[in-house]
Design an enzyme around this catalytic site. Structure first.
Site, PDB file in Angstrom:
ATOM      1  N   ASP A 190       0.830  -1.208   0.000  1.00 37.99           N
ATOM      2  CA  ASP A 190       0.000   0.000   0.000  1.00 37.99           C
ATOM      3  C   ASP A 190       0.864   1.258   0.000  1.00 37.99           C
ATOM      4  OD1 ASP A 190      -1.641   2.224   1.509  1.00 37.99           O
ATOM      5  OD2 ASP A 190      -3.092   0.813   0.673  1.00 37.99           O
ATOM      6  N   CYS A 197      -7.759  10.420  -6.331  1.00 32.42           N
ATOM      7  CA  CYS A 197      -7.555   9.003  -5.995  1.00 32.42           C
ATOM      8  C   CYS A 197      -8.327   8.231  -7.041  1.00 32.42           C
ATOM      9  CB  CYS A 197      -8.053   8.678  -4.596  1.00 32.42           C
ATOM     10  SG  CYS A 197      -8.038   6.902  -4.227  1.00 32.42           S
ATOM     11  N   ASN A 238      -2.943   7.496  -8.141  1.00 33.74           N
ATOM     12  CA  ASN A 238      -2.361   8.800  -7.863  1.00 33.74           C
ATOM     13  C   ASN A 238      -1.212   8.706  -6.865  1.00 33.74           C
ATOM     14  OD1 ASN A 238      -4.253  11.179  -9.061  1.00 33.74           O
ATOM     15  ND2 ASN A 238      -5.492   9.387  -8.557  1.00 33.74           N
ATOM     16  N   THR A 239      -1.426   7.970  -5.772  1.00 30.23           N
ATOM     17  CA  THR A 239      -0.421   7.909  -4.714  1.00 30.23           C
ATOM     18  C   THR A 239       0.862   7.263  -5.197  1.00 30.23           C
ATOM     19  OG1 THR A 239      -2.280   7.610  -3.197  1.00 30.23           O
ATOM     20  CG2 THR A 239      -0.080   7.352  -2.289  1.00 30.23           C
ATOM     21  N   ALA A 240       0.756   6.287  -6.126  1.00 26.35           N
ATOM     22  CA  ALA A 240       1.944   5.614  -6.651  1.00 26.35           C
ATOM     23  C   ALA A 240       2.877   6.579  -7.378  1.00 26.35           C
ATOM     24  CB  ALA A 240       1.535   4.482  -7.597  1.00 26.35           C
ATOM     25  N   THR A 280      -5.884  10.678  -1.241  1.00 23.58           N
ATOM     26  CA  THR A 280      -5.466  10.020  -0.005  1.00 23.58           C
ATOM     27  C   THR A 280      -4.510  10.939   0.765  1.00 23.58           C
ATOM     28  OG1 THR A 280      -3.504   8.985  -0.968  1.00 23.58           O
ATOM     29  CG2 THR A 280      -5.590   7.765  -1.150  1.00 23.58           C
ATOM     30  N   THR A 295      -0.072   4.479   0.364  1.00 25.79           N
ATOM     31  CA  THR A 295      -0.413   5.425   1.426  1.00 25.79           C
ATOM     32  C   THR A 295       0.170   4.983   2.766  1.00 25.79           C
ATOM     33  OG1 THR A 295      -2.440   6.101   0.303  1.00 25.79           O
ATOM     34  CG2 THR A 295      -2.336   6.480   2.674  1.00 25.79           C
TER      35      THR A 295
END
Length: 485
Positions: A293, A445, A329-331, A372, A295
Site C-alpha cells: 500500500d 484518488c 495517484n499515490t503511486a 489520499t 499510502t
C-alpha cells in the site's frame, strides 16, 4: 570512436533455417558470398537457427495446416528479437502467407521475400509479362503470388499432371527436399517449367525455396528461372534495416487498486476512435494487488512499494510496452525514482492532469484536491501544479479524515461500495473545498471516479464546479500517444 561507429553500422540478420535445411543453408551461403558482405565483412553478423520444424517433411498440399508452422516461426523470430537481431530472414514461401500476422507481434522486421521478388522482377521484365510460377499446392492456392504480382503481370501455373509430378519430385521419397537434385526429381521440375513456357511464360518464378538448389542446372537447360535465395540475399544486404513500427502497446500497472484498473482500461477503450476491434489499442496489464500500500508507506513508513512497482514496470517493458500507465495517484510519489531505470516512459498522470486543467481553465486557478493522505503528504500534486501555474488546496483535518474513510472505510470504495456513506462523505469534502475557494476539483484518488464522474459542471449543493478525473486525462493522453505513433 571508430569502433563505436562500426558498431552502430553493424547489421545483425537472423535466418530461420529449420523450415527447409538445404534451402536455408543455400541462402546462408549466398548471403556470405554476396557482394555487399564481401566488400564490408565487418558490418554483417549472421545468426543461423537450424532447429528443424517437426512437420518439415509433410507435403504442402492444398489443405496443409499452418498453425504449428506459425507457432514455430513466431518462437524463432521472438528469440532473434530477444538476442538483438536487427531483421529476420524467412526462406519459406508457405510461411510468407502468414508473415504479416507474425510481423504484427514483433518489434523487428521479418524481411519480405515476396517484396524482394517483386522488386527484382520489376527490373528484368515489363509489366503485363506472363510469369510462370513453380509452387507447392498450398502456396499456389493461397493467392500469395496474385496478391504481390497479379496486378502487374499475368500469372500461370503448371497443368494438373505437371503439378502432381512437381509435388512428388519435391516431397516424395528421394525428392529434392531430401537432397536428390538430379535424375527423376530434376526432370519433373524441368517438365513443369516447359509446361509454363508453353503457356507463354517469359520467366520462371520460384514459389519453393528449394528451386534455388537446381536453378543453375535449369538455366543450363535454357530455362529462365530466377534464384530466389540469391535475390533474397541481395535484398537483405541492401535494405536499410530500420525496425518496423509495430502497433502501439500500452503497459498498465494494475491492482493499485483493482477496480480502478478496470475503470481505467474502460476509459482507454471508450476514448479510442475505432470502428472495429482491430483499431483499438493493445494493452498488457499486470494486475498485481500485492504491491504494498502506497499510502501506508508514505504515512506510517510501512513496506516500501518501490521495488514491487519497479519490477512490475520492468515486466511490462519486457512485454513490449511502448509506454506505461499507473492508474494510482499515490503511486506517482514513487515514479521519479523508478523512471530513471526504465527504457520506456511512465505517462505521468499528475502532470498530465494539471496541464490539462491549465489548458482548459487557465493558469492562476485554485485547485481543490480530493486524495489520499499519502498523496497529499507527498506533495506530488502540489509540485506539478506549481509548474503549471496553479495553486493546490486540500481539505482540513476532519474533512481529510472523511475522504480517507470514504476510500478505506468498512463501507468505503476499496471495500466495493460506490453509493451511500462513501458518496456522502466525498460530497461534503468537495463542498468544503469549494467554500475554501477551489475553482476546480481533482478526483485525486483513482477510486473516486467510481463514485463521482468527470464533469465540466458538477452540481454541488447549489453550486457548479468542474470535477476532473485524472484517469480520464491519462486515458486521453495514452490514446493520443497511440495515434501519434
Amino acid at each position: 570512436m571508430q569502433k563505436t561507429n562500426e558498431a552502430a553500422l553493424a547489421r545483425k540478420l537472423g535466418i530461420i533455417g529449420g523450415l527447409g535445411s538445404l534451402a536455408g543453408g543455400d541462402l546462408f551461403y549466398k548471403l556470405v558470398k554476396s557482394r555487399a558482405v564481401l566488400e564490408d565483412q565487418g558490418r554483417y553478423h549472421f545468426l543461423f537457427e537450424q532447429h528443424p520444424f517437426k512437420d518439415v517433411l509433410l507435403p504442402l498440399d492444398r489443405n496443409a495446416a499452418m498453425t504449428s508452422r506459425k507457432f514455430y516461426v513466431f518462437q524463432v523470430c521472438k528469440s532473434f528479437e530477444d538476442n538483438g537481431v536487427d531483421a529476420v530472414m524467412l526462406p519459406c514461401f508457405a510461411s510468407h502467407t502468414f508473415r504479416a500476422e507474425i510481423q504484427e507481434e514483433l518489434g523487428i522486421p521479418v524481411l519480405d521475400m515476396l517484396d524482394a521478388l517483386r522488386q527484382h522482377i520489376g527490373h528484368v521484365v515489363e509489366g503485363g509479362t506472363t510469369l510462370g510460377v513453380i509452387a507447392s499446392d498450398y502456396v499456389r492456392h493461397s493467392g500469395l503470388f496474385e496478391r504481390y504480382l497479379g496486378r502487374d503481370y499475368r500469372i500461370v501455373y503448371p497443368d494438373a499432371a505437371a503439378q502432381a509430378a512437381l509435388m512428388e519430385a519435391m516431397y516424395g521419397v528421394n525428392g529434392i527436399k531430401d537432397g536428390h537434385l538430379e535424375g527423376v526429381p530434376f526432370e519433373a521440375v524441368y517438365q513443369a517449367c516447359l509446361s509454363l513456357q508453353e503457356q507463354g511464360a517469359a520467366i520462371i518464378v520460384p514459389g519453393m525455396t528449394e528451386l534455388s538448389l537446381i536453378c543453375p542446372d535449369l538455366q543450363r537447360r535454357g530455362i529462365s528461372a530466377l534464384d530466389i535465395n540469391e535475390i533474397y540475399a541481395h535484398f537483405a544486404t541492401q535494405a536499410d534495416g530500420q525496425p518496423t513500427r509495430p502497433p502501439f502497446k500500452l503497459g498498465i500497472v494494475g491492482g493499485v487498486g483493482p477496480a480502478a484498473t478496470v475503470d481505467f482500461m474502460g476509459k482507454v477503450v471508450a476514448h479510442t476512435p475505432a470502428d472495429k476491434d482491430q483499431e483499438h489499442i493493445k494493452m498488457v496489464v499486470e494486475q498485481n494487488p500485492q504491491i504494498p500500500d502506497r499510502t501506508a508507506n508514505l504515512l506510517r513508513d510501512e513496506t516500501d512499494p518501490t521495488v514491487a512497482l519497479y519490477a512490475t514496470c520492468k515486466r511490462l517493458e519486457s512485454a513490449g510496452a511502448n509506454a506505461i500507465a499507473i492508474p494510482c495517484n499515490t503511486a506517482h510519489a514513487f515514479v521519479e525514482r523508478i523512471q530513471a531505470h526504465l527504457r520506456v516512459p511512465i505517462v505521468n498522470m499528475l502532470s498530465e492532469t494539471v496541464e490539462w486543467i491549465a489548458g482548459h481553465y487557465g493558469s492562476g486557478k485554485t485547485i481543490g484536491l480530493l486524495a489520499t493522505s499519502g498523496t497529499v503528504q507527498s506533495q506530488v500534486y502540489h509540485e506539478a501544479a506549481r509548474h503549471a501555474g496553479l495553486q493546490i488546496i486540500t481539505p482540513g483535518l476532519d474533512y481529510q479524515a472523511m475522504v480517507m474513510e470514504a476510500i478505506y472505510g468498512e463501507r468505503g470504495i476499496k471495500a466495493g461500495y460506490t453509493e451511500g456513506l462513501c458518496r456522502e462523505q466525498l460530497l461534503l469534502a468537495a463542498e468544503h473545498l469549494y467554500e475554501l475557494g477551489a475553482n476546480v476539483l481533482i478526483l485525486g484518488c483513482t477510486e473516486l471516479p467510481l463514485v463521482l464522474q468527470h464533469s465540466a459542471g458538477f452540481h454541488l449543493n447549489g453550486h457548479v464546479v468542474p470535477l476532473v478525473d485524472p484517469t480520464t486525462i491519462l486515458a486521453l493522453r495514452c490514446v493520443a500517444l497511440a495515434q501519434d505513433r
